[in-house]
Write a protein that holds these residues in place. Structure first.
Motif, PDB file in Angstrom:
ATOM      1  N   PHE A 198       0.850  -1.186   0.000  1.00 20.77           N
ATOM      2  CA  PHE A 198       0.000   0.000   0.000  1.00 20.77           C
ATOM      3  C   PHE A 198       0.881   1.230   0.000  1.00 20.77           C
ATOM      4  CE2 PHE A 198      -3.074  -2.936   0.185  1.00 20.77           C
ATOM      5  CZ  PHE A 198      -3.619  -3.326   1.405  1.00 20.77           C
ATOM      6  N   PHE A 230       9.512   6.086  -0.943  1.00 12.26           N
ATOM      7  CA  PHE A 230       9.711   6.594  -2.294  1.00 12.26           C
ATOM      8  C   PHE A 230       9.608   8.109  -2.300  1.00 12.26           C
ATOM      9  CE2 PHE A 230       9.906   2.924  -4.981  1.00 12.26           C
ATOM     10  CZ  PHE A 230       9.158   1.943  -4.356  1.00 12.26           C
ATOM     11  N   GLY A 288      11.350   8.051  -7.565  1.00 12.26           N
ATOM     12  CA  GLY A 288      12.715   7.588  -7.379  1.00 12.26           C
ATOM     13  C   GLY A 288      12.744   6.080  -7.208  1.00 12.26           C
ATOM     14  N   PRO A 289      13.941   5.510  -7.074  1.00 10.89           N
ATOM     15  CA  PRO A 289      14.089   4.050  -7.004  1.00 10.89           C
ATOM     16  C   PRO A 289      13.665   3.451  -5.668  1.00 10.89           C
ATOM     17  CG  PRO A 289      16.210   5.125  -6.811  1.00 10.89           C
ATOM     18  CD  PRO A 289      15.227   6.203  -7.111  1.00 10.89           C
ATOM     19  N   TYR A 311      -4.283   8.549 -13.176  1.00 11.68           N
ATOM     20  CA  TYR A 311      -3.003   8.033 -13.661  1.00 11.68           C
ATOM     21  C   TYR A 311      -2.916   6.548 -13.365  1.00 11.68           C
ATOM     22  CZ  TYR A 311      -2.379  13.006 -12.654  1.00 11.68           C
ATOM     23  OH  TYR A 311      -2.567  14.370 -12.566  1.00 11.68           O
ATOM     24  N   TYR A 325      -0.011   3.427 -12.987  1.00 10.41           N
ATOM     25  CA  TYR A 325       1.399   3.136 -12.800  1.00 10.41           C
ATOM     26  C   TYR A 325       1.603   1.634 -12.769  1.00 10.41           C
ATOM     27  CZ  TYR A 325       1.971   8.004 -11.299  1.00 10.41           C
ATOM     28  OH  TYR A 325       1.998   9.370 -11.248  1.00 10.41           O
ATOM     29  N   GLN A 359       4.392  -1.285 -11.233  1.00 12.36           N
ATOM     30  CA  GLN A 359       5.512  -1.533 -10.340  1.00 12.36           C
ATOM     31  C   GLN A 359       5.942  -2.991 -10.456  1.00 12.36           C
ATOM     32  OE1 GLN A 359       4.907  -1.207  -6.042  1.00 12.36           O
ATOM     33  NE2 GLN A 359       6.995  -0.438  -5.785  1.00 12.36           N
ATOM     34  N   LYS A 377      11.012  -2.910  -7.451  1.00 11.12           N
ATOM     35  CA  LYS A 377      11.354  -1.739  -8.263  1.00 11.12           C
ATOM     36  C   LYS A 377      10.472  -0.552  -7.916  1.00 11.12           C
ATOM     37  CE  LYS A 377      14.235  -4.053 -10.936  1.00 11.12           C
ATOM     38  NZ  LYS A 377      15.681  -3.790 -10.916  1.00 11.12           N
ATOM     39  N   SER A 378      10.709   0.529  -8.628  1.00 10.50           N
ATOM     40  CA  SER A 378       9.937   1.741  -8.413  1.00 10.50           C
ATOM     41  C   SER A 378       8.655   1.732  -9.249  1.00 10.50           C
ATOM     42  CB  SER A 378      10.796   2.947  -8.797  1.00 10.50           C
ATOM     43  OG  SER A 378      10.130   4.146  -8.484  1.00 10.50           O
ATOM     44  N   LEU A 379       7.899   2.810  -9.136  1.00  6.29           N
ATOM     45  CA  LEU A 379       6.685   2.942  -9.939  1.00  6.29           C
ATOM     46  C   LEU A 379       7.008   3.675 -11.224  1.00  6.29           C
ATOM     47  CD1 LEU A 379       5.631   2.853  -6.840  1.00  6.29           C
ATOM     48  CD2 LEU A 379       3.495   3.605  -7.867  1.00  6.29           C
ATOM     49  N   SER A 382       5.266   5.430 -14.644  1.00  7.71           N
ATOM     50  CA  SER A 382       4.018   5.977 -15.184  1.00  7.71           C
ATOM     51  C   SER A 382       3.656   5.277 -16.491  1.00  7.71           C
ATOM     52  CB  SER A 382       4.195   7.474 -15.430  1.00  7.71           C
ATOM     53  OG  SER A 382       3.026   8.021 -15.982  1.00  7.71           O
ATOM     54  N   VAL A 433      -1.721   8.699 -18.544  1.00  5.03           N
ATOM     55  CA  VAL A 433      -2.276   9.905 -17.936  1.00  5.03           C
ATOM     56  C   VAL A 433      -3.611  10.165 -18.634  1.00  5.03           C
ATOM     57  CG1 VAL A 433      -1.962  12.386 -17.621  1.00  5.03           C
ATOM     58  CG2 VAL A 433       0.001  10.843 -17.440  1.00  5.03           C
ATOM     59  N   PHE A 454      -1.122   0.188 -10.305  1.00  2.00           N
ATOM     60  CA  PHE A 454      -1.799   1.134  -9.418  1.00  2.00           C
ATOM     61  C   PHE A 454      -2.531   2.188 -10.247  1.00  2.00           C
ATOM     62  CE2 PHE A 454       0.027   0.140  -5.284  1.00  2.00           C
ATOM     63  CZ  PHE A 454       1.230  -0.475  -5.592  1.00  2.00           C
ATOM     64  N   ASP A 495      -6.483  12.137  -9.075  1.00  2.44           N
ATOM     65  CA  ASP A 495      -6.022  13.500  -8.787  1.00  2.44           C
ATOM     66  C   ASP A 495      -7.232  14.421  -8.699  1.00  2.44           C
ATOM     67  OD1 ASP A 495      -3.711  15.726 -10.575  1.00  2.44           O
ATOM     68  OD2 ASP A 495      -4.900  16.004  -8.744  1.00  2.44           O
ATOM     69  N   ILE A 555      -3.194  13.550  -4.261  1.00  2.00           N
ATOM     70  CA  ILE A 555      -3.495  12.388  -5.098  1.00  2.00           C
ATOM     71  C   ILE A 555      -3.607  11.165  -4.203  1.00  2.00           C
ATOM     72  CG2 ILE A 555      -2.496  10.862  -6.841  1.00  2.00           C
ATOM     73  CD1 ILE A 555      -1.182  13.392  -8.025  1.00  2.00           C
ATOM     74  N   PHE A 578      -3.746   6.980  -4.153  1.00  2.00           N
ATOM     75  CA  PHE A 578      -3.471   5.761  -4.905  1.00  2.00           C
ATOM     76  C   PHE A 578      -4.422   4.648  -4.481  1.00  2.00           C
ATOM     77  CE2 PHE A 578       0.538   6.129  -7.308  1.00  2.00           C
ATOM     78  CZ  PHE A 578       0.894   7.419  -6.963  1.00  2.00           C
ATOM     79  N   LYS A 620      -5.032   0.482  -3.955  1.00  2.00           N
ATOM     80  CA  LYS A 620      -4.187  -0.473  -3.234  1.00  2.00           C
ATOM     81  C   LYS A 620      -3.329  -1.312  -4.180  1.00  2.00           C
ATOM     82  CE  LYS A 620      -6.922  -0.732   0.931  1.00  2.00           C
ATOM     83  NZ  LYS A 620      -7.758  -1.540   1.841  1.00  2.00           N
ATOM     84  N   ARG A 622      -2.184  -6.906  -8.070  1.00  7.80           N
ATOM     85  CA  ARG A 622      -1.017  -7.749  -8.329  1.00  7.80           C
ATOM     86  C   ARG A 622      -1.387  -8.732  -9.429  1.00  7.80           C
ATOM     87  NH1 ARG A 622       2.169  -9.469  -2.968  1.00  7.80           N
ATOM     88  NH2 ARG A 622       1.406  -7.414  -2.487  1.00  7.80           N
TER      89      ARG A 622
END
Lengths: 113, 110
Positions: free
Chosen positions: A42, A90, A105-106, B33, B35, B37, B41-43, B45, B48, B88, B92, B98, B100, B102, B105
């Motif tokens: 989350f 993040f 960011g990472p 938006y 995203y 993941q 790792k990161s999210l 985009s 939009v 995700f 907005d 904003i 998100f 949950k 997966r």
């Protein structure tokens, strides 16, 4: 030429310690954010700064203190770390006043022992 | 307060199948938006969406926004293993933060 960078990537520390995470963006964005992602994935916003001004301050323990020395940097300092602070943090940025598509960011994986 | 609900939260599907992820939200918004993941790792985009009826497509993914129904969908066509990730949506409301969902997966079985 990383857009949003964070350091460190991993942080393992003992309960009670104080630590900082740094974030920098080179996108020229005005707004920066800190998010916490817990073990269930989350994602929750913690803070947001617009041009060095705090604009969002969620219900976060006051052990967490963000600092923005300039609009390209947003650091997060955490005092007296607790087990429940373990998470991935993040940083993100977006343009102000328009589309708020965020660039992340990472992440920093914080483990409190 | 704005609430964002994604469903399903977990989805396991076979390669080659089609499926849709739903994102419902509770207050008026015309900006949404999506995203992606990957594990650890990161999210990143993906899409939009900025108006009612907006539709965006990238490869096997297509996102749409119905602001009257307060609903966005992310449709996967002929899924491939590389699409396995957590997706995700983020709503907005313009005058507030904003929010998100949950996350969904998604696991695509070969």
């Amino acid at each position: 030429d990383t857009a949003v960078s964070q350091t460190p990537k991993y942080l393992v520390t003992q309960m009670g310690n104080d630590k900082s995470i740094k974030c920098e963006q080179n996108l020229g964005h005005d707004t920066m954010y800190w998010y916490k992602q817990d073990s269930k994935k989350f994602l929750k916003i913690m803070f947001s700064y617009n041009n060095k001004e705090l604009i969002i301050n969620e219900t976060v323990p006051n052990r967490f203190s963000p600092k923005s020395p300039d609009k390209a940097h947003l650091n997060l300092h955490i005092n007296s770390l607790e087990l429940g602070d373990s998470a991935v943090y993040f940083c993100a940025s977006s343009r102000a006043g328009g589309v708020n598509e965020q660039f992340f960011g990472p992440g920093t994986r914080l483990t409190v022992l | 307060e704005l609430k964002v609900e994604q469903n399903p939260l977990f989805l396991s599907m076979q390669e080659g199948k089609n499926y849709t992820i739903y994102c419902n939200y509770s207050t008026t918004s015309d900006r949404l938006y999506w995203y992606r993941q990957d594990p650890g790792k990161s999210l990143e985009s993906l899409f939009v969406l900025l108006s009612n009826g907006a539709v965006k497509q990238e490869g096997r993914l297509m996102a749409s926004l119905d602001t009257k129904a307060r609903l966005s969908t992310l449709h996967i066509t002929a899924a491939v293993h590389d699409l396995s990730a957590t997706y995700f949506c983020a709503v907005d409301p313009r005058d507030d933060k904003i929010i998100f969902g949950k996350g969904t997966r998604l696991h695509i079985l070969p």
